[in-house]
Design an enzyme around this catalytic site. Structure first.
Site, PDB file in Angstrom:
ATOM      1  CB  SER A 129      -5.859  -3.852 -40.911  1.00 45.63           C
ATOM      2  OG  SER A 129      -6.994  -4.526 -41.431  1.00 45.63           O
ATOM      3  CE1 TYR A 142      -8.474  -3.073 -36.278  1.00 40.41           C
ATOM      4  CE2 TYR A 142      -8.933  -3.462 -38.601  1.00 40.41           C
ATOM      5  CZ  TYR A 142      -8.219  -3.750 -37.461  1.00 40.41           C
ATOM      6  OH  TYR A 142      -7.239  -4.711 -37.498  1.00 40.41           O
TER       7      TYR A 142
END
Length: 267
Positions: A129, A142
């Protein structure tokens, strides 16, 4: 001979889009799902797999090898989102996120590398990501789990290069998928010191996903990586400003970059 593609987390979202795109390009695609029996009308076979369970991973890999005798490309796509003030995220949810986003992909790679060494070639694509390149407010866990996978990939790439195996990262920005629905949200606690700022940031994150890019853009990027003669270690896919934010982090002083992020998130 069509390449055999193995995609974790392929029953929805980006994984499904990648699988369908590659299926139409005449690859032999195998996807995974924790509950494949619940998925109807998949264009490609779905194998039962939970990336948090090592035995499940080994059984899934063995099932594909029993049918195809090879795995050419692995796409580590299975992942889960998580949001919240770090102070208020239960420790078990932090551990679950790392089990899914980091340790799961590691175990998948461990399971397929012996076969790829035997083949003397293979490609592993880890879906990370753009959030993994920076610590984002209320997305600390995350960012950390995806950032760790980026670094694991860098190191492993050098370890397996001599066996003809390539490892690469593809880091997406925001895409219009159902990821927000499956994300763990630390609840907005009434009276919490974080209530206002977390609530504002959470709303903004959901809007970014809803207005994100088409998942087919990600599928096309993966297709190009598979066909690349010498894949790069890092790829970024998403809106220009999302990708440019990585460049800004490299060139701006830390305090300036932090201020820029805080202004963006209205903190």
């Amino acid at each position: 001979m069509s390449k055999v593609i193995f995609i974790t987390g392929a029953s929805s979202g980006i994984g499904k889009a990648i699988g369908e795109f590659l299926h139409h390009k005449n690859f032999k695609v195998y996807g995974t799902s924790r509950n494949p029996e619940r998925i109807e009308n998949s264009l490609f076979p779905l194998v039962k797999l939970d990336v948090r369970n090592v035995e499940s991973i080994q059984l899934a890999v063995a099932e594909i090898l029993s049918k195809e005798d090879r795995i050419d490309v692995v796409i580590n796509n299975a992942g889960v989102g998580i949001t919240g003030p770090l102070e208020e995220i239960p420790t078990e949810e932090i551990k679950n996120n790392f089990e899914t986003n980091l340790f799961g992909p590691i175990e998948v790679m461990k399971a397929v590398l012996p076969q790829m060494r035997k083949q003397k070639k293979g490609l592993i694509i880890n879906i990370t990501s753009i959030a993994g390149y920076m610590g984002l407010p209320y997305r600390s866990v995350y960012s950390a789990s995806k950032g760790a996978l980026e670094l694991i990939t860098e190191a492993l790439s050098m370890e397996v290069k001599e066996f003809g195996i390539n490892i690469t990262n593809v880091a997406p920005g925001d895409f219009a998928t159902n990821i927000a629905a499956g994300r763990y949200h630390a609840p907005l606690v009434k009276g919490s010191d974080y209530e206002k700022s977390y609530g504002t940031t959470l709303q903004m994150m959901d809007e970014h996903v809803d207005g994100g890019s088409n998942p087919n853009d990600m599928a096309e990027a993966i297709f190009k990586v598979i066909n690349a003669q010498n894949p790069k270690i890092h790829y970024k896919v998403g809106a220009f400003m999302q990708k440019f934010s990585i460049v800004l982090k490299r060139i701006l002083p830390d305090t300036v970059y932090e201020k820029m992020l805080m202004n963006h998130y209205k903190l």
